[in-house]
Design an enzyme around this catalytic site. Structure first.
Site, PDB file in Angstrom:
ATOM      1  N   ASP A   1       0.831  -1.192   0.000  1.00 56.43           N
ATOM      2  CA  ASP A   1       0.000   0.000   0.000  1.00 56.43           C
ATOM      3  C   ASP A   1       0.874   1.253   0.000  1.00 56.43           C
ATOM      4  O   ASP A   1       0.635   2.207  -0.743  1.00 56.43           O
ATOM      5  CB  ASP A   1      -0.892  -0.027   1.253  1.00 56.43           C
ATOM      6  CG  ASP A   1      -2.059   0.913   1.128  1.00 56.43           C
ATOM      7  OD1 ASP A   1      -2.531   1.395   2.165  1.00 56.43           O
ATOM      8  OD2 ASP A   1      -2.490   1.176   0.003  1.00 56.43           O
TER       9      ASP A   1
ATOM     10  N   ASP B   1      -9.285  -0.748   3.611  1.00 54.26           N
ATOM     11  CA  ASP B   1      -8.700  -0.434   4.908  1.00 54.26           C
ATOM     12  C   ASP B   1      -9.571  -0.973   6.020  1.00 54.26           C
ATOM     13  O   ASP B   1      -9.088  -1.596   6.970  1.00 54.26           O
ATOM     14  CB  ASP B   1      -8.553   1.082   5.062  1.00 54.26           C
ATOM     15  CG  ASP B   1      -7.691   1.653   3.962  1.00 54.26           C
ATOM     16  OD1 ASP B   1      -8.048   2.722   3.426  1.00 54.26           O
ATOM     17  OD2 ASP B   1      -6.674   1.026   3.637  1.00 54.26           O
TER      18      ASP B   1
END
Lengths: 235, 432
Positions: free
Chosen positions: B262, B351
């Site tokens: 990420d 997330d």
């Protein structure tokens, strides 16, 4: 036994703290963040003291029960000292809400597993231990949470006014409360003095926060609008 | 990525977290998820990024000239506004984690050992030696991350070449599966746990209504709280699937690896997510807003611009894919004389999913609540720090790295160090 004990103990342990949270903190996002930051700092202090304890246990004699207990007591004292250090650090940067954050986390870590066990089937004290394990744990937790908050308020005030004796008194009272719990399961010896200290710290915190008998009277008779908790500015 | 100058005029409100750029583009994450029976699915990638372009210049428009006035009053206002946004994300993240933890603790289905594994983690962990198990989990992680990378690049390519229909169809398929199939399974398991006998027609009606309303809310229009609730629920469902089907050690290594990915994908100049953001900004359209959790509505009342029309067309496409967004500040689309609008912040669904996977795994292994609590607080603090960085840098940021790092550190340290200490204390009833 199970559900009623679970709910009863949960409300005893967390009731006042949650009420405090709802009335004074929940409306202000910034305070909520400080609360969680306080919880985080407590966690860090616990982590460090557990690390030291763990290392000391590994290098010690695992067979000797007395030594293990001694190490545990050492761990408790170290933990208290580290907590106060972190409380000092966090009240510098934040405000008194972090004391409640410390309290929440400390209370939660002490009692959540016990509460989870109180739901399930079982008999308390079947091997001859005290029957009042759950109840005393709940009361102790409530006292600890409120104490942490009062310590936070007094600490913050003492640091602001540079009164180092007050800081020392806070640390000392924390140590006294923890050491009192070494007498468990003689609950009378540990709970009663703890509640006395709770009361004293509460009064001290009340006066540090700017309260006085006059304010209290006005508040109780609902005559002082400014004194409503919800309108308090964060300290 | 540079905001076009004309956009800066539109924003004149002073906020801490608002970026002044072209349409808020959530960072994207392809969805890749596969069921044991090999249905093509998508998995939401995590990625909280603040999509925003360069600095919240909109403040600069109005605030630039008034430096003196701004001062303490402004700072306090800014701080409060920022704190409000943090709380607007704390609540959904907490809710998602609460749903996952409650399910894990009560429905045993999601913690039962199963031999079925996702096809993306083919190496088994039932090996004799520790070294072999570690090797297998690392290999599983490499495969999983490669699949994610490939899917992301594929999606970026599709987006670049404007294959919107393909993306649209892909997203709809994946949300169909989540809303109907997974929720049906979940409902079945809950009924089994509580020993409730329910007939198929009733279940059919429930699932049909749940799924249909969900599809409408997510892909089309619906009340904001309902949309938010559905997004939280599908994130929780996805996290539960991961918790069930990812092998133990692989799950932890994957969590670590995906945070690194990420970080790289959102921040590095050649990262696929960054390219996606840039492309979307060039075209002045939002990317897949529907699979990004947004905390405030984008008001477009009175705004009849081609941008708006484009945006609503693409909304449906974006859903399924982009759940991995990042945090972004929402953009206000209307001209200055419109009502002031709370922009809110956006957080990608991936997330939510990976935060919940971490906390759910902490709840699943061990039966110990302290570890779960510690991970929960660590993740929230990580999110808070990420949002703080967001306010400082005002551009898309990955949401996973800080939170997952804190979460992993606290999980392992609480499990190995704090737990024995607390157990001993509780046995003697010592309080600290």
């Amino acid at each position: 036994m199970t559900a009623s004990v679970f709910f009863g103990c949960t409300f005893i342990a967390f009731g006042p703290a949650i009420a405090l949270f709802l009335f004074t903190i929940a409306r202000e996002p910034l305070r909520v963040i400080f609360l969680i930051a306080g919880a985080f700092f407590w966690l860090v202090s616990l982590l460090l003291s557990s690390l030291v304890w763990f290392i000391s246990v590994q290098i010690s004699n695992k067979e000797s029960a007395a030594q293990q207990k001694g190490l545990l007591i050492f761990g408790v004292v170290l933990c208290v000292l580290l907590q106060e250090t972190f409380l000092g650090a966090s009240t510098r940067t934040e405000n008194t809400v972090s004391g409640l954050g410390f309290g929440f986390m400390s209370g939660a870590f002490s009692v959540v597993n016990i509460l989870a066990d109180s739901v399930g089937p079982g008999t308390v004290g079947i091997h001859g231990d005290s029957q009042h394990y759950f109840l005393s744990s709940a009361f102790m937790t409530m006292a600890i949470i409120l104490l942490h908050m009062f310590w936070g308020v007094v600490f913050f005030d003492a640091c602001e006014k540079q009164r180092w004796w007050a800081v020392g008194a806070v640390v000392a009272s924390h140590l006294v409360v923890s050491c009192l719990t070494f007498q468990n399961p003689e609950y009378v010896n540990s709970l009663v003095p703890t509640y006395v200290i709770l009361l004293l710290m509460g009064v001290w915190a009340f006066y540090s926060a700017g309260g006085s008998l006059r304010n209290l009277k006005l508040c109780l008779t609902c005559k002082d609008k400014d004194f409503l908790l919800a309108n308090h500015r964060p300290r | 990525m540079n905001a076009s100058d004309s956009d800066e005029d539109v924003y004149n409100e002073r906020t801490a977290l608002v970026p002044s750029e072209t349409p808020a583009v959530p960072s994207y994450r392809p969805d890749d998820l596969s069921m044991p029976d090999d249905l093509p699915t998508q998995r939401a990638k995590p990625g909280l990024s603040r999509r925003g372009g360069p600095a919240a210049v909109d403040g600069s428009g109005g605030g630039g000239g008034s430096d003196q006035e701004v001062d303490a009053d402004d700072e306090e206002l800014t701080l409060k506004y920022g704190a409000k946004h943090v709380i607007m994300l704390f609540i959904p993240v907490t809710l998602c984690m609460a749903v996952v933890v409650a399910t894990i603790k009560s429905v045993s289905f999601y913690t039962e050992k199963t031999d079925q594994q996702l096809i993306y983690t083919p190496f088994t962990e039932n090996t004799a030696s520790v070294g072999r198990r570690l090797l297998n989990s690392v290999l599983n992680t490499i495969i999983m991350i490669s699949v994610i990378v490939v899917m992301t690049i594929f999606l970026v390519v599709l987006y670049k070449y404007r294959c919107y229909k393909f993306i649209h169809g892909w997203l709809i398929l994946s949300s169909l599966m989540l809303l109907f199939w997974f929720s049906f399974m979940y409902l079945g398991e809950v009924f089994k746990t509580y020993n409730v006998a329910v007939d198929y027609p009733t279940v059919g009606v429930i699932i049909w209504n749940f799924g249909a309303v969900g599809m409408i809310c997510i892909h089309w229009k619906g009340p904001l709280p309902l949309q938010q609730a559905y997004l939280i629920l599908i994130s929780a469902l996805m996290a539960l699937v991961f918790i069930k089907y990812l092998p133990e050690w692989s799950a932890w290594v994957i969590l670590g690896a995906i945070s690194v990915y990420d970080l790289v994908a959102v921040l590095s100049p050649k990262g696929p997510l960054r390219m996606l953001v840039e492309t979307a900004q060039e075209r002045n359209e939002p990317i897949f807003p529907a699979l990004i959790y947004s905390s405030a509505m984008m008001w477009t009342v009175g705004m009849a611009s081609p941008m708006e029309a484009q945006r609503s067309e693409h909304q449906s496409d974006e859903e399924a894919e982009q759940s991995g967004g990042g945090v972004e500040p929402e953009r206000r689309q209307f001209p200055e004389d419109e009502l002031e609008e709370d922009r809110g912040v956006k957080l990608g669904l991936g997330d939510f999913i990976f935060y919940s996977v971490l906390v759910g795994k902490a709840a699943a292994t061990g039966g110990d609540w302290n570890t779960t609590l510690a991970c929960f607080v660590a993740i929230l603090i990580g999110l808070c720090l990420t949002l703080l960085l967001l306010a400082i840098f005002k551009k898309a940021l990955p949401a996973l790295p800080i939170s997952i790092t804190f979460g992993l550190v606290f999980y392992f340290s609480t499990d190995f160090l704090v737990q024995p200490f607390m157990d001993n204390l509780a046995a003697h009833q010592f309080y600290i």
